[in-house]
Design a protein around this motif. Structure first.
Motif, mmCIF file in Angstrom:
data_model
loop_
_atom_site.group_PDB
_atom_site.id
_atom_site.type_symbol
_atom_site.label_atom_id
_atom_site.label_comp_id
_atom_site.label_asym_id
_atom_site.label_seq_id
_atom_site.Cartn_x
_atom_site.Cartn_y
_atom_site.Cartn_z
ATOM 1 N N GLU A 1 -2.797 -0.764 -3.971
ATOM 2 C CA GLU A 1 -3.818 0.212 -3.604
ATOM 3 C C GLU A 1 -3.113 1.461 -3.091
ATOM 4 O OE1 GLU A 1 -8.228 -0.728 -1.920
ATOM 5 O OE2 GLU A 1 -6.602 -1.294 -0.593
ATOM 6 N N ALA B 1 -3.316 6.050 8.625
ATOM 7 C CA ALA B 1 -3.537 4.930 7.700
ATOM 8 C C ALA B 1 -2.293 4.049 7.624
ATOM 9 C CB ALA B 1 -3.900 5.462 6.316
ATOM 10 N N ALA C 1 -2.133 0.119 8.458
ATOM 11 C CA ALA C 1 -1.717 -0.800 7.391
ATOM 12 C C ALA C 1 -0.540 -1.662 7.845
ATOM 13 C CB ALA C 1 -1.353 -0.012 6.133
ATOM 14 N N ARG D 1 -12.720 -0.906 6.972
ATOM 15 C CA ARG D 1 -12.620 -2.352 6.712
ATOM 16 C C ARG D 1 -12.242 -3.139 7.966
ATOM 17 N NH1 ARG D 1 -8.688 -1.872 1.407
ATOM 18 N NH2 ARG D 1 -10.197 -0.848 0.002
ATOM 19 N N ILE E 1 -3.711 5.028 -0.785
ATOM 20 C CA ILE E 1 -4.552 5.844 0.106
ATOM 21 C C ILE E 1 -4.111 7.294 -0.073
ATOM 22 C CG2 ILE E 1 -5.204 6.309 2.501
ATOM 23 C CD1 ILE E 1 -4.482 3.329 3.085
ATOM 24 N N GLU F 1 -8.479 7.402 3.637
ATOM 25 C CA GLU F 1 -8.115 6.789 4.927
ATOM 26 C C GLU F 1 -9.358 6.260 5.635
ATOM 27 O OE1 GLU F 1 -8.206 7.885 9.352
ATOM 28 O OE2 GLU F 1 -8.452 9.435 7.822
ATOM 29 N N ILE G 1 0.860 -1.193 0.000
ATOM 30 C CA ILE G 1 0.000 0.000 0.000
ATOM 31 C C ILE G 1 0.890 1.235 0.000
ATOM 32 C CG2 ILE G 1 -1.412 1.418 1.551
ATOM 33 C CD1 ILE G 1 -3.266 -0.763 1.910
ATOM 34 N N PHE H 1 -10.384 2.942 4.175
ATOM 35 C CA PHE H 1 -9.447 1.901 4.604
ATOM 36 C C PHE H 1 -9.732 1.477 6.045
ATOM 37 C CE2 PHE H 1 -5.152 0.768 6.305
ATOM 38 C CZ PHE H 1 -4.974 -0.406 5.569
#
Length: 444
Positions: free
Chosen positions: A66, A17, A21, A99, A68, A93, A5, A96
């Motif tokens: 992906e 984020a 992650a 999820r 962000i 963000e 990411i 993300f």
């Protein structure tokens, strides 16, 4: 191979984020075209996250599955275009973070009133003893809170820019305060593009969710039938069939889900716009099952938001009010409408395609002088120059407050409600508001 990411922008949302992650096990790279603040460098370093500043290294970004993107970066930015051309999905963000949490999401958007309403709702939920976080445009990054210790509820202020890159995120309680022109420069000067962005808050609502909105907004009423949404909870000033909250002039009457009412005088915030903010917050808490007594007490004890009609002080009979958060014309309209005394109005900054005709009548009615605070005030001069009011044209906050003190008479109000973004002379609207307060307090 672990999923990679890339994150564009290393502010509050980008770094939050990145931390989330990394915790989940992604290969993370953070890139900022500007300079990264020291606190965020330390945050990234402490989590062993690779970062760069003052550049975007394409090969380290375009190999991500992906991306962000921080909400402040426009889609026209060269790097964003390259990511889109490469077919790499770009998300926010908030998308993300959503999820990785099962928390209920109470999300607030609108052209005006969203920060106050978000803060009010958060205040009520906290007073009710709930496990709640404040996120989005205010508070800590949602992703960081999900990473560091999840909550049962999040109260999230969403800008149109954040909503632009949200796709699967589900909002359990959606609040839409109003829609008036704003950020036209980011939406191709097409109002419908901005309206569509705001309505993305309803994208994934289910029948058991709630949609709370101002019933008298013509745009909201017009657009409503285009979208699926949860149960409707409209509010308005005057009673109408089917309203979840309204005023009879003395009381706010909440009709559902649990009916109760409270004296308008008991509200901690004054002015018509704050009546709407209080209604929206009260309905949100009511929908969440918070006791009516708790809602009433919290709406009475709330202390307000910095830079939003914030009373600074009174010097030589002149009251100074900081409304630096008024970064669009409609916000200034609400501020002027609530003024009880002759007002010296401070306007100016980075114009986003503003139409000042909306406040023209109020300026004529309420203002005894104007101060233009900006790098380029020609549009303001052109529009307001013929109003016959004293005008000062200034380039710094020090000059601005000197001009205001000279112009204002005993019993008048000096109001900073700029209608514009702050980036021409200041770092942010917060920086502009704090400088205003500092210079005012030097007059004492």
């Amino acid at each position: 191979m672990e999923k990679r990411i890339a994150i564009l922008g290393a502010g509050e949302s980008g770094c939050g984020a990145a931390v989330l992650a990394k915790k989940i096990g992604f290969d993370v790279f953070v890139s900022d075209f500007g300079t990264i603040a020291e606190q965020y460098k330390q945050m990234l370093d402490s989590h062993n996250i690779e970062w760069e500043e003052k550049q975007h290294t394409e090969e380290k970004i375009l190999n991500a599955q992906e991306v962000i993107k921080s909400p402040g970066i426009p889609n026209e930015a060269p790097m964003v275009r390259k990511i889109a051309e490469a077919g790499i999905p770009i998300i926010s963000e908030i998308e993300f973070a959503g999820r990785y949490t099962k928390a209920k999401m109470v999300c607030i958007t609108g052209s005006n009133g969203k920060t106050t309403t978000t803060s009010l709702i958060y205040h009520i939920f906290r007073e009710a003893g709930l496990n709640v976080g404040l996120a989005g445009n205010i508070g800590k990054s949602l992703a960081l809170q999900v990473a560091e210790g999840d909550k049962d509820y999040y109260i999230v202020e969403l800008s149109s820019f954040q909503l632009d890159n949200m796709y699967e995120f589900r909002v359990n309680v959606a609040v839409l305060m109003n829609i008036t022109p704003d950020h036209m420069d980011r939406y191709g000067y097409e109002m419908q593009n901005y309206v569509d962005a705001k309505f993305r808050i309803l994208r994934n609502q289910q029948p058991e969710d709630a949609f709370i909105f101002w019933n008298d907004d013509p745009i909201i009423r017009r657009e409503l039938e285009k979208y699926q949404h949860g149960k409707l909870y409209p509010f308005a000033e005057n009673n109408d069939e089917g309203l979840a909250a309204y005023s009879d002039g003395e009381k706010i009457i909440f009709t559902e889900p649990t009916p109760f009412n409270m004296e308008q005088e008991e509200l901690s915030l004054t002015g018509k716009h704050n009546l709407y903010n209080s209604m929206a917050a009260g309905i949100s808490a009511n929908v969440a099952g918070i006791r009516n007594e708790t809602i009433k007490e919290a709406l009475s004890s709330f202390t307000g938001v910095e830079h939003r009609l914030e009373k600074v002080t009174t010097i030589n009979g002149v009251e100074y009010i900081n409304d630096s958060k008024a970064t669009n014309v409609n916000s200034c309209w609400y501020a002027l409408q609530s003024m009880k005394k002759n007002t010296i109005l401070i306007l100016g900054g980075k114009d986003k395609g503003n139409d000042y005709s909306e406040i023209a009548d109020l300026v004529r009615e309420k203002c005894s002088g104007l101060i233009f605070l900006g790098a380029d005030n020609s549009k303001l001069q052109e529009f307001f120059g013929g109003f016959g009011l004293p005008i000062a044209d200034v380039k710094s906050m020090k000059e601005c407050i000197e001009a205001a003190a000279a112009m204002a008479d005993d019993g008048e109000t000096v109001l900073l409600s700029p209608c514009c973004a702050s980036f021409d002379l200041f770092k942010s609207y917060e920086d502009r508001g704090r400088q205003f307060k500092e210079e005012v307090l030097k007059l004492q």
